[in-house]
Scaffold this motif. Structure first.
Motif, PDB file in Angstrom:
ATOM      1  N   PRO A 108       0.713  -1.141   0.187  1.00  0.00           N
ATOM      2  CA  PRO A 108      -0.013  -0.149   0.118  1.00  0.00           C
ATOM      3  C   PRO A 108       0.850   1.300  -0.101  1.00  0.00           C
ATOM      4  O   PRO A 108       0.492   2.213  -0.645  1.00  0.00           O
ATOM      5  CB  PRO A 108      -1.033  -0.169   1.178  1.00  0.00           C
ATOM      6  CG  PRO A 108      -0.754  -1.785   1.515  1.00  0.00           C
ATOM      7  CD  PRO A 108       0.349  -2.089   1.100  1.00  0.00           C
ATOM      8  N   GLY A 109       1.806   1.286   0.776  1.00  0.00           N
ATOM      9  CA  GLY A 109       2.845   2.665   0.730  1.00  0.00           C
ATOM     10  C   GLY A 109       3.399   2.905  -0.666  1.00  0.00           C
ATOM     11  O   GLY A 109       3.736   3.983  -0.919  1.00  0.00           O
ATOM     12  N   VAL A 110       3.646   1.649  -1.183  1.00  0.00           N
ATOM     13  CA  VAL A 110       4.392   1.865  -2.454  1.00  0.00           C
ATOM     14  C   VAL A 110       3.602   2.373  -3.475  1.00  0.00           C
ATOM     15  O   VAL A 110       3.836   3.344  -4.399  1.00  0.00           O
ATOM     16  CB  VAL A 110       5.198   0.526  -2.866  1.00  0.00           C
ATOM     17  CG1 VAL A 110       5.789   0.656  -4.316  1.00  0.00           C
ATOM     18  CG2 VAL A 110       6.227   0.123  -2.028  1.00  0.00           C
ATOM     19  N   VAL A 111       2.256   1.741  -3.445  1.00  0.00           N
ATOM     20  CA  VAL A 111       1.483   2.187  -4.476  1.00  0.00           C
ATOM     21  C   VAL A 111       1.099   3.595  -4.103  1.00  0.00           C
ATOM     22  O   VAL A 111       0.823   4.348  -5.353  1.00  0.00           O
ATOM     23  CB  VAL A 111       0.091   1.238  -4.236  1.00  0.00           C
ATOM     24  CG1 VAL A 111      -1.090   1.679  -5.378  1.00  0.00           C
ATOM     25  CG2 VAL A 111       0.313  -0.202  -4.662  1.00  0.00           C
ATOM     26  N   ARG A 114       3.773   5.820  -5.608  1.00  0.00           N
ATOM     27  CA  ARG A 114       3.693   5.849  -7.120  1.00  0.00           C
ATOM     28  C   ARG A 114       2.665   6.771  -7.562  1.00  0.00           C
ATOM     29  O   ARG A 114       2.752   7.515  -8.585  1.00  0.00           O
ATOM     30  CB  ARG A 114       3.567   4.315  -7.584  1.00  0.00           C
ATOM     31  CG  ARG A 114       3.849   4.194  -9.155  1.00  0.00           C
ATOM     32  CD  ARG A 114       4.226   2.892  -9.289  1.00  0.00           C
ATOM     33  NE  ARG A 114       3.210   1.953  -8.798  1.00  0.00           N
ATOM     34  CZ  ARG A 114       3.556   0.751  -8.340  1.00  0.00           C
ATOM     35  NH1 ARG A 114       4.598   0.325  -7.689  1.00  0.00           N
ATOM     36  NH2 ARG A 114       2.363   0.128  -7.872  1.00  0.00           N
ATOM     37  N   LYS A 115       1.397   6.766  -7.003  1.00  0.00           N
ATOM     38  CA  LYS A 115       0.488   7.559  -7.307  1.00  0.00           C
ATOM     39  C   LYS A 115       0.859   9.150  -7.041  1.00  0.00           C
ATOM     40  O   LYS A 115       0.540   9.838  -8.170  1.00  0.00           O
ATOM     41  CB  LYS A 115      -0.889   7.022  -6.676  1.00  0.00           C
ATOM     42  CG  LYS A 115      -1.494   5.804  -7.067  1.00  0.00           C
ATOM     43  CD  LYS A 115      -2.683   5.608  -6.400  1.00  0.00           C
ATOM     44  CE  LYS A 115      -3.409   4.268  -6.680  1.00  0.00           C
ATOM     45  NZ  LYS A 115      -4.799   4.083  -6.081  1.00  0.00           N
ATOM     46  N   GLU A 116       1.253   9.564  -6.036  1.00  0.00           N
ATOM     47  CA  GLU A 116       1.879  10.638  -5.806  1.00  0.00           C
ATOM     48  C   GLU A 116       2.983  11.375  -6.923  1.00  0.00           C
ATOM     49  O   GLU A 116       2.814  12.527  -7.378  1.00  0.00           O
ATOM     50  CB  GLU A 116       2.349  11.064  -4.342  1.00  0.00           C
ATOM     51  CG  GLU A 116       1.281  10.766  -3.283  1.00  0.00           C
ATOM     52  CD  GLU A 116       1.858  10.850  -1.859  1.00  0.00           C
ATOM     53  OE1 GLU A 116       3.033  11.251  -1.840  1.00  0.00           O
ATOM     54  OE2 GLU A 116       1.028  10.781  -1.071  1.00  0.00           O
ATOM     55  N   MET A 117       3.932  10.400  -7.262  1.00  0.00           N
ATOM     56  CA  MET A 117       4.764  10.608  -8.221  1.00  0.00           C
ATOM     57  C   MET A 117       4.174  11.024  -9.651  1.00  0.00           C
ATOM     58  O   MET A 117       4.516  11.960 -10.192  1.00  0.00           O
ATOM     59  CB  MET A 117       5.639   9.385  -8.190  1.00  0.00           C
ATOM     60  CG  MET A 117       6.987   9.761  -9.169  1.00  0.00           C
ATOM     61  SD  MET A 117       7.951  11.374  -8.879  1.00  0.00           S
ATOM     62  CE  MET A 117       8.907  11.428 -10.415  1.00  0.00           C
ATOM     63  N   ILE A 118       3.232  10.049  -9.989  1.00  0.00           N
ATOM     64  CA  ILE A 118       2.458  10.413 -11.420  1.00  0.00           C
ATOM     65  C   ILE A 118       1.920  11.562 -11.294  1.00  0.00           C
ATOM     66  O   ILE A 118       1.527  12.295 -12.315  1.00  0.00           O
ATOM     67  CB  ILE A 118       1.803   9.023 -11.495  1.00  0.00           C
ATOM     68  CG1 ILE A 118       2.644   7.746 -11.736  1.00  0.00           C
ATOM     69  CG2 ILE A 118       0.855   9.142 -12.720  1.00  0.00           C
ATOM     70  CD1 ILE A 118       2.127   6.376 -11.906  1.00  0.00           C
TER      71      ILE A 118
END
Length: 323
Positions: A108-111, A114-118
């Protein structure tokens, strides 16, 4: 279907793809709960449990000889059905390996990161970057607000291999077999940086020319014990030594005064002089002297993008690293 249409005047109901939706004993909550307790190893062997590793034929024994008779169900399952039940419960036949690989890409933390970066790239980062249009990838420069600079996204790709990861299939003559080490040896880390508009990260010809004007970083001094000593003086003739002894008052009845001991040197600190420059080594780390004026730094040691990652902000004037 045509005959059914002629007889009834209606199209028949298609049942294609509904074969896997047949009823199963595992849909019974009581049976599923009992089987889950069995796979966890909570049952003794005399009550249908298993010893060693879990296998389909052991599950079939438990279901046919213990579970179904206890629930008064007159039915049995085959070994193939036992395999399907194990798959439905989340098990699969896997190869046993010495190492354990845990894929953390979907945590969950990685996902969320990744959404914040995108989201940042689409709302902020890409607005200051070059874009490409059409099959020929025509480059379009961004419209920059006053006081802003172009952003260059730098994509980092990496992989790791072992030094002894060799080909398993090679051309050999009959009876020939190469001798290889059983160890996989150390890991080799391979990485590279890529930019959209210029390919691999590298300095331009003008930037390389400017770097070459900087002084070269001096080489570290030799390790302790290997510093060359001054050449020893040639031994003087015996008559010369005797004459010097008479001048100093050293005769047969006098004793030679021992020389005073030198003060011990500090440990882990060494100073040497090479080509007129002073070098200092402390705790095993060599500290180079500052570059000569008016320079503030030395020339980088390599122009290979894979070896100059610490110089990323200086390779693109006014750019930033979005790695």
């Amino acid at each position: 279907m045509a005959s059914h249409l002629i007889k009834t005047g209606e199209l028949s109901v298609r049942r294609q793809g509904k074969g896997a939706q047949h009823d199963s004993l595992l849909n019974n909550p009581a049976i599923k709960s009992a089987v889950q307790n069995w796979v966890r190893g909570l049952l003794l062997y005399d009550k249908g449990g298993f010893n060693g590793w879990m296998k389909p034929h052991k599950l079939r024994r438990y279901v046919n000889e213990f579970l179904l008779p206890k629930m008064k169900i007159e039915d049995t399952i085959s070994k193939t059905t036992a395999v399907q039940w194990l798959k439905k419960l989340g098990f699969s036949l896997s190869r046993v390996q010495k190492g354990v690989y845990v894929d953390g890409h979907e945590r969950p933390g990685v996902v969320e990161a990744r959404k914040e970066m995108i989201n940042y790239m689409y709302t902020s980062g890409l607005l200051f970057c070059y874009t490409y249009k059409g099959p020929d990838c025509i480059e379009i420069a961004p419209t920059l607000p006053e006081g802003s600079k172009i952003h260059y996204p730098i994509f980092h790709d990496k992989t790791c291999v072992h030094a002894n990861d060799l080909n398993n299939f090679v051309w050999l003559q009959e009876g020939e077999q190469p001798l290889r080490s059983k160890s996989r040896s150390r890991i080799i880390h391979i990485s590279n940086f890529i930019l959209k508009h210029c390919g691999q990260l590298s300095l331009s010809a003008d930037e390389i020319a400017e770097e070459m004007k900087l002084p070269a970083r001096p080489s570290p001094p030799p390790p302790p014990g290997s510093i060359p000593k001054p050449p020893a003086e040639e031994p003087a003739p015996a008559d010369t030594l005797a004459a010097k002894g008479k001048e100093k008052g050293i005769g047969k009845g006098t004793k030679k005064v021992p020389k005073p001991k030198k003060a011990p040197k500090e440990k882990n600190t060494r100073t040497a002089t090479t080509e007129g420059r002073s070098f200092t080594q402390h705790d095993g780390k060599w500290i180079p002297p500052p570059p000569p004026a008016p320079f503030t730094r030395y020339c980088i040691h390599s122009f290979d993008a894979r070896q100059i990652t610490t110089w990323v902000p200086t390779m693109i004037p006014g750019g930033i690293c979005l790695n």
